[in-house]
Scaffold this motif. Structure first.
Motif, PDB file in Angstrom:
ATOM      1  N   GLU A 142      69.779  82.181  12.527  1.00 38.95           N
ATOM      2  CA  GLU A 142      69.662  81.026  11.647  1.00 38.95           C
ATOM      3  C   GLU A 142      68.870  81.371  10.399  1.00 38.95           C
ATOM      4  N   ALA A 143      67.786  82.125  10.576  1.00 40.51           N
ATOM      5  CA  ALA A 143      66.955  82.511   9.439  1.00 40.51           C
ATOM      6  C   ALA A 143      67.745  83.343   8.451  1.00 40.51           C
ATOM      7  N   ALA A 144      68.562  84.259   8.951  1.00 40.28           N
ATOM      8  CA  ALA A 144      69.359  85.109   8.067  1.00 40.28           C
ATOM      9  C   ALA A 144      70.381  84.284   7.307  1.00 40.28           C
ATOM     10  N   THR A 145      70.943  83.285   7.977  1.00 44.41           N
ATOM     11  CA  THR A 145      71.925  82.429   7.313  1.00 44.41           C
ATOM     12  C   THR A 145      71.285  81.642   6.189  1.00 44.41           C
ATOM     13  N   ALA A 146      70.031  81.186   6.395  1.00 41.22           N
ATOM     14  CA  ALA A 146      69.364  80.353   5.402  1.00 41.22           C
ATOM     15  C   ALA A 146      68.822  81.158   4.233  1.00 41.22           C
ATOM     16  N   ALA A 147      68.575  82.442   4.453  1.00 40.95           N
ATOM     17  CA  ALA A 147      67.985  83.260   3.401  1.00 40.95           C
ATOM     18  C   ALA A 147      68.961  83.475   2.253  1.00 40.95           C
ATOM     19  N   SER A 148      68.447  83.828   1.096  1.00 40.27           N
ATOM     20  CA  SER A 148      69.292  84.069  -0.068  1.00 40.27           C
ATOM     21  C   SER A 148      68.759  85.260  -0.824  1.00 40.27           C
ATOM     22  N   SER A 149      69.443  85.602  -1.898  1.00 34.11           N
ATOM     23  CA  SER A 149      69.060  86.786  -2.660  1.00 34.11           C
ATOM     24  C   SER A 149      67.837  86.533  -3.529  1.00 34.11           C
ATOM     25  N   PHE A 150      67.500  85.262  -3.768  1.00 39.45           N
ATOM     26  CA  PHE A 150      66.348  84.953  -4.614  1.00 39.45           C
ATOM     27  C   PHE A 150      65.216  84.415  -3.750  1.00 39.45           C
ATOM     28  N   THR A 151      64.202  85.210  -3.591  1.00 39.45           N
ATOM     29  CA  THR A 151      63.058  84.839  -2.766  1.00 39.45           C
ATOM     30  C   THR A 151      61.778  85.068  -3.542  1.00 39.45           C
ATOM     31  N   PHE A 152      60.846  84.140  -3.434  1.00 30.24           N
ATOM     32  CA  PHE A 152      59.516  84.350  -3.989  1.00 30.24           C
ATOM     33  C   PHE A 152      58.488  83.924  -2.966  1.00 30.24           C
ATOM     34  N   LEU A 153      57.250  84.339  -3.181  1.00 33.84           N
ATOM     35  CA  LEU A 153      56.187  84.115  -2.215  1.00 33.84           C
ATOM     36  C   LEU A 153      55.117  83.191  -2.768  1.00 33.84           C
ATOM     37  N   GLN A 154      54.472  82.478  -1.886  1.00 33.79           N
ATOM     38  CA  GLN A 154      53.281  81.718  -2.243  1.00 33.79           C
ATOM     39  C   GLN A 154      52.120  82.184  -1.384  1.00 33.79           C
ATOM     40  N   ILE A 155      51.009  82.531  -2.023  1.00 34.74           N
ATOM     41  CA  ILE A 155      49.747  82.699  -1.312  1.00 34.74           C
ATOM     42  C   ILE A 155      48.736  81.757  -1.954  1.00 34.74           C
ATOM     43  N   SER A 156      47.676  81.471  -1.235  1.00 28.86           N
ATOM     44  CA  SER A 156      46.743  80.473  -1.752  1.00 28.86           C
ATOM     45  C   SER A 156      45.367  80.656  -1.126  1.00 28.86           C
ATOM     46  N   ASP A 157      44.375  80.179  -1.851  1.00 26.25           N
ATOM     47  CA  ASP A 157      43.024  80.027  -1.319  1.00 26.25           C
ATOM     48  C   ASP A 157      42.522  81.309  -0.650  1.00 26.25           C
ATOM     49  N   SER A 158      42.531  82.402  -1.424  1.00 19.46           N
ATOM     50  CA  SER A 158      42.035  83.672  -0.892  1.00 19.46           C
ATOM     51  C   SER A 158      40.516  83.717  -0.848  1.00 19.46           C
TER      52      SER A 158
END
Length: 314
Positions: free
Chosen positions: A47-63
């Protein structure tokens, strides 16, 4: 605040699901199509592979680089663990968003240490400040490093892969109880920035303090956030990414998906479960299960959204 247009047709249970805050445990993959979220288990790789796409970005926060007390006397170390997890991803993200509180006390050395670790991921990083990044009197340490080309205290926008990204600053003039505030000048800029954009353009807004009212008694909300959301009402797909509360919460209202990220430093209490916000003491063996990163995927066309929250351990 936008409202769900299908309130009268979907029944009580679905409306309740859309309006409730949804807590993620070991990680949830979210897909949103037509404004309706569907959660998929991270354990279901198909399911995860099906939902994934070629455009991905990351969020990190509060280091919170520079935080050196319990429950995490080495916030820089857990930030490095988060970056190592990012570097180990099978597909390289397009870039990273950091939604504020890069440092704990806005000291130059803390900014330098954070930049060195985050930079080791080898990704372009787009920052917005948290209130901890603005503790120096002239707020120059943040602006010297991350404010070039931005407006006012650091707001800006950019486009990537057909998505319009807007970084807002709501930590300059905090209101009663610590509520965030955007201010008239930034709101006017936001209205102007969105003018001319096709309503079919997906929009991602990122800021430190949540734009929705999570728990105003603790300052977990933005006093004039509803005005910003009014400007976004006509767009078909709007995602609002925040930090500040150090835990995963999600809410969907109409066309807007709100999502807050884990910290890479320490957990804070669930709203109203303690006398005040602040670091929650957890056993050393459980610390990394409450810290983490988020990966966001866009699929072109009908533009569903998928958010994967991943703890450092678990």
């Amino acid at each position: 605040m936008p409202h769900d247009h299908d309130d009268h047709n979907d029944g009580v249970s679905r409306r309740h699901a859309l309006e409730c805050m949804i807590w993620a445990g070991t990680g949830v993959l979210w897909t949103v199509s037509g404004g309706v979220p569907k959660s998929l288990s991270l354990l279901d790789k198909a399911e995860a592979a099906t939902a994934a796409s070629s455009f991905t970005f990351l969020q990190i926060s509060d280091s919170h680089v520079g935080f050196d007390k319990q429950p995490n006397p080495n916030a820089l170390g857990t930030l490095q663990e988060a970056v190592d997890k990012i570097k180990a991803l099978p597909n390289t993200p397009a870039f990273m968003l950091h939604t504020g509180d890069i440092t704990h006390l806005a000291k130059p050395a803390q900014f330098d240490n954070a930049s060195q670790v985050i930079g080791s991921a080898g990704l372009d990083v787009h920052y917005v400040p948290g209130e901890h990044d603005f503790l120096d009197e002239e707020i120059k340490f943040y602006k010297e490093r991350y404010g070039k080309g931005t407006k006012g205290p650091g707001y800006y926008s950019f486009d990537a892969n057909g998505v319009h990204f807007v970084g807002l600053v709501n930590v300059v003039d905090l209101k009663a109880g610590g509520l965030g505030n955007l201010g008239a000048e930034q709101l006017e800029w936001l209205e102007s920035d969105l003018k001319g954009k096709s309503k079919s353009t997906p929009v991602v807004v990122f800021a430190h303090i949540p734009l929705w009212s999570v728990y105003p008694q603790w300052g977990w909300g933005t006093e004039d956030g509803a005005r910003a959301l009014e400007y976004l009402k006509g767009f078909g797909s709007v995602t609002v990414l925040n930090g500040h509360i150090h835990q995963v919460m999600q809410k969907v209202e109409g066309n807007v998906t709100f999502h807050t990220a884990r910290s890479t430093a320490f957990l804070q209490p669930a709203p109203g479960t303690a006398q005040s916000p602040g670091p929650v003491k957890v056993e050393d063996s459980k610390l990394r299960s409450v810290l983490g990163i988020a990966s966001i995927n866009f699929k072109q066309g009908d533009q569903p959204l998928a958010i994967i929250d991943t703890p450092l351990q678990g």
